[in-house]
Write an enzyme that holds these catalytic residues in place. Structure first.
Site, PDB file in Angstrom:
ATOM      1  N   GLU A 143      -4.103   4.482   3.590  1.00 14.27           N
ATOM      2  CA  GLU A 143      -3.261   3.577   2.812  1.00 14.27           C
ATOM      3  C   GLU A 143      -4.023   3.097   1.591  1.00 14.27           C
ATOM      4  O   GLU A 143      -5.161   2.639   1.700  1.00 14.27           O
ATOM      5  CB  GLU A 143      -2.833   2.388   3.665  1.00 14.27           C
ATOM      6  CG  GLU A 143      -2.036   2.780   4.906  1.00 14.27           C
ATOM      7  CD  GLU A 143      -1.731   1.573   5.777  1.00 14.27           C
ATOM      8  OE1 GLU A 143      -0.820   0.799   5.417  1.00 14.27           O
ATOM      9  OE2 GLU A 143      -2.419   1.409   6.799  1.00 14.27           O
TER      10      GLU A 143
ATOM     11  N   THR B  21       0.829  -1.201   0.000  1.00 11.70           N
ATOM     12  CA  THR B  21       0.000   0.000   0.000  1.00 11.70           C
ATOM     13  C   THR B  21       0.863   1.250   0.000  1.00 11.70           C
ATOM     14  O   THR B  21       1.996   1.238   0.469  1.00 11.70           O
ATOM     15  CB  THR B  21      -0.921   0.044   1.240  1.00 11.70           C
ATOM     16  OG1 THR B  21      -0.115   0.006   2.428  1.00 11.70           O
ATOM     17  CG2 THR B  21      -1.898  -1.110   1.238  1.00 11.70           C
TER      18      THR B  21
ATOM     19  N   ASN C 161       1.272   4.660   1.664  1.00 10.56           N
ATOM     20  CA  ASN C 161       0.889   5.375   2.876  1.00 10.56           C
ATOM     21  C   ASN C 161       0.981   6.869   2.584  1.00 10.56           C
ATOM     22  O   ASN C 161       2.028   7.366   2.190  1.00 10.56           O
ATOM     23  CB  ASN C 161       1.840   4.985   4.013  1.00 10.56           C
ATOM     24  CG  ASN C 161       1.342   5.450   5.361  1.00 10.56           C
ATOM     25  OD1 ASN C 161       1.302   6.639   5.618  1.00 10.56           O
ATOM     26  ND2 ASN C 161       0.977   4.518   6.210  1.00 10.56           N
TER      27      ASN C 161
END
Length: 309
Positions: free
Chosen positions: A257, A209, A211
């Site tokens: 995220e 992911t 962030n």
């Protein structure tokens, strides 16, 4: 569109202007009705269209609180005004000088002497001047004295609900993204920079992911998983975004995220924009990492189905 950030830089003495007044936080469909009215009139009458607004919300000075959280960043706000055809945006700081300016003094010294306003457009609930004592009715009352025309825009409603930035903030916080996007007339989005997180997404869970460190004090949607689109380097990717505290791994600060579907590569330090389309579910605290991975697999499959992938 030209952006003016100081009253000292105003130079409209030889050219009458049309001006829209307001905070324009969010540029929702009510704001658009006002701005479209201004642009149409100005083009028909061969005069520049001007937005007079503030970088910071007046309540950041007049209230003990810091003022309302933002629906749009400065960049987004100016880009939307540019797309709507505005010629000039006067984008200044609301400071102590602005705060103590009497309403009629604002009309005389700013709107007429500095901006040479011939035509003004305001919303029905527009307030200005010291202690917000000025309003649309005062502008109407003084138009003969100062020589300008005025258009007051009635409230824009959907299903008997008046569209306002306050209403939209509440809808965002409730996670009612469908209604948020309807009231904005576009997709609500947040912008920021991709920073290093704790690395759980890719290493531990199998779903890398991005962030996001937000660039503004945005009002955030309530916690959960959202289906989104992410703009990265002028390309649009289908994505799934988690807003939450990652409760499965203990106490954590809130984070945003985003998992870009079918994307590989490192995007640390990249600027991205995430457009929220649909809320899939609330945030859940799972009893184990395995349960979380199982649920994330379901989330990604649902996202693929949503996007027709």
């Amino acid at each position: 569109m030209k952006i003016i950030t100081s009253l000292e830089d105003l130079n409209f003495k030889s050219q009458p202007t049309g001006i829209a007044l307001g905070s324009f936080d969010g540029i929702h469909i009510g704001h658009k009705a006002l701005i479209v009215t201004l642009v149409k009139y100005c083009r028909q009458n061969n005069m520049p269209s001007v937005i007079y607004t503030f970088k910071n919300h007046p309540k950041s000075i007049t209230s003990e609180n810091r003022g309302p959280l933002k629906i749009t960043s400065d960049f987004q706000k100016l880009q939307l005004l540019r797309e709507l055809g505005i010629d000039y945006t006067v984008y200044i700081e609301f400071d102590e000088k602005q705060r103590i300016l009497a309403p009629e003094q604002f009309i005389k010294e700013i709107l007429k002497e500095k901006l040479n306003m011939q035509y003004g457009v305001v919303g029905f609930d527009y307030r200005f001047g010291y202690k917000a004592e000025g309003n649309a009715m005062l502008l109407e009352k003084l138009k003969g004295k100062y020589g300008y025309e005025l258009q007051i825009i009635n409230p824009v409603s959907i299903q008997n609900e008046i569209i306002s930035s306050t209403v939209i903030r509440k809808l965002i916080q409730d996670g009612d993204i469908d209604k948020v996007n309807l009231y904005l007339g576009r997709q609500f989005s947040i912008m920021g920079t991709v920073v290093k997180g704790k690395g759980r997404g890719g290493k531990e869970l199998g779903f890398p992911t991005a962030n996001i460190l937000l660039e503004e004090d945005y009002v955030l949607p309530n916690t959960g998983v959202y289906f989104t689109k992410t703009i990265l380097e002028n390309k649009i990717y289908c994505s799934a975004t988690n807003v939450g505290y990652n409760p499965t791994f203990g106490k954590n600060p809130i984070s945003i995220e985003t998992h870009l579907l079918d994307f590989k590569g490192s995007i640390y330090d990249s600027k991205i924009e995430v457009l929220l389309l649909y809320k899939s579910r609330d945030e859940i605290k799972f009893s184990s990492k395995e349960d979380l991975i199982h649920r994330m697999t379901i989330d990604i499959q649902k996202a693929r189905t949503y996007f027709g992938l």
